[in-house]
Design an enzyme around this catalytic site. Structure first.
Site, PDB file in Angstrom:
ATOM      1  N   GLU A 102       0.936  -1.110  -0.064  1.00  0.00           N
ATOM      2  CA  GLU A 102       0.092   0.003   0.091  1.00  0.00           C
ATOM      3  C   GLU A 102       0.980   1.332   0.112  1.00  0.00           C
ATOM      4  O   GLU A 102       1.923   1.243   0.711  1.00  0.00           O
ATOM      5  CB  GLU A 102      -0.775  -0.194   1.144  1.00  0.00           C
ATOM      6  N   LYS A 121     -10.007   2.252  -2.680  1.00  0.00           N
ATOM      7  CA  LYS A 121     -10.022   1.651  -1.549  1.00  0.00           C
ATOM      8  C   LYS A 121     -11.488   2.091  -0.877  1.00  0.00           C
ATOM      9  O   LYS A 121     -11.806   3.406  -0.832  1.00  0.00           O
ATOM     10  CB  LYS A 121      -9.175   2.252  -0.368  1.00  0.00           C
ATOM     11  N   CYS A 164      -6.075  -2.800   2.519  1.00  0.00           N
ATOM     12  CA  CYS A 164      -5.967  -2.592   4.039  1.00  0.00           C
ATOM     13  C   CYS A 164      -7.467  -2.817   4.820  1.00  0.00           C
ATOM     14  O   CYS A 164      -7.789  -3.773   4.964  1.00  0.00           O
ATOM     15  CB  CYS A 164      -5.209  -1.349   4.288  1.00  0.00           C
TER      16      CYS A 164
END
Length: 273
Positions: free
Chosen positions: A40, A110, A151
């Site tokens: 990331e 995301k 994440c």
């Protein structure tokens, strides 16, 4: 299938970060990897102070560098994530995927932004800079369908289940857990999602940099559909090529038919209890 997991630290110099990533992708290819994955925010510091200044449009410098890495090494590439800016000036935490010819295959923005305030631990608010994405991401490869999230997305079982329903045999997760959440939940989450969805789960983290603005837990990880940890890094910069037996996905689902039964139930009409 052989997958290269690249745990690297990102400094302030974008060019240095891109060159480091390119060298690691080439090393994965030399070690036999057919697909490589970066962590990331691999092209700059993980900090709200820098996300907007490092942001690029789709097709920008980092995007082009990733495409070249894939094409020059003839390898599929999950490009970790970078700050992406759109025409309206909105910034996303975005992962781009390229095939072995360097063609763009998928994009994941995301969805669940990392907004936490843990007493005595971590405070971070991605929503100060980032706009959330809206779609689950599953892409086709010669080895089967792969799910992709970033994440904090991985904490939400509904998203993992959606990727499974769309046919994912594995989930690749560029992720920068920190020194509060990492020791508590990192391995637990990857084993839990693997068991729940009976698929491989792969976490690709930045290496730990104690002097950086954000201290990553590291510990990149590969977990089998049975929940076994196949490989786990420490805190250091490292890459590892992990060989996955994809027949284990169908074997596990056949012998312990949670996913098959769950899929049927998910598609059935709801009935009163």
């Amino acid at each position: 299938m052989k997958i290269g997991l690249i745990q690297m630290a990102a400094g302030m110099d974008k060019q240095v970060n891109l060159a480091k990533a390119a060298a690691q992708v080439a090393a994965c290819k030399a070690a036999g990897a057919q697909l490589a994955a970066l962590p990331e925010i691999f092209n700059g510091p993980y900090s709200n102070d820098y996300f907007r200044s490092y942001a690029e449009p789709q097709g920008g410098e980092s995007w082009q560098a990733l495409s070249r890495m894939a094409a020059e090494n003839q390898i599929w590439l999950v490009g970790g994530s970078i700050p992406e800016i759109d025409r309206q000036g909105r910034v996303y935490n975005t992962s781009f995927v390229f095939d072995e010819q360097g063609r763009p295959i998928a994009r994941h923005r995301k969805i669940h932004l990392f907004d936490v305030d843990i007493e005595g631990g971590q405070y971070f608010k991605e929503s100060d800079t980032f706009t959330p994405g809206e779609q689950a991401t599953v892409f086709d490869t010669p080895w089967g369908k792969i799910g992709l999230c970033i994440c904090f997305d991985f904490r939400f079982p509904q998203l993992a289940w959606e990727m499974t329903k769309q046919g994912a045999k594995m989930m690749i997760v560029p992720a920068a857990f920190n020194m509060t959440t990492g020791p508590a939940h990192w391995e637990l989450l990857f084993r839990q999602r693997a068991v729940d969805n009976q698929c491989f789960t792969l976490g690709v983290a930045p290496a730990r940099d104690e002097a950086g603005p954000y201290v990553s837990y590291g510990n990149s990880i590969a977990v089998s559909p049975w929940g076994d940890v196949l490989w786990r890094a420490g805190a250091e910069e490292i890459f590892q090529v992990v060989e996955l037996d994809l027949t284990l996905v169908e074997k596990t689902r056949r012998e312990l038919p949670l996913v098959c039964g769950g899929l049927a139930a998910a598609e059935a009409p709801r009935r009163p209890l």
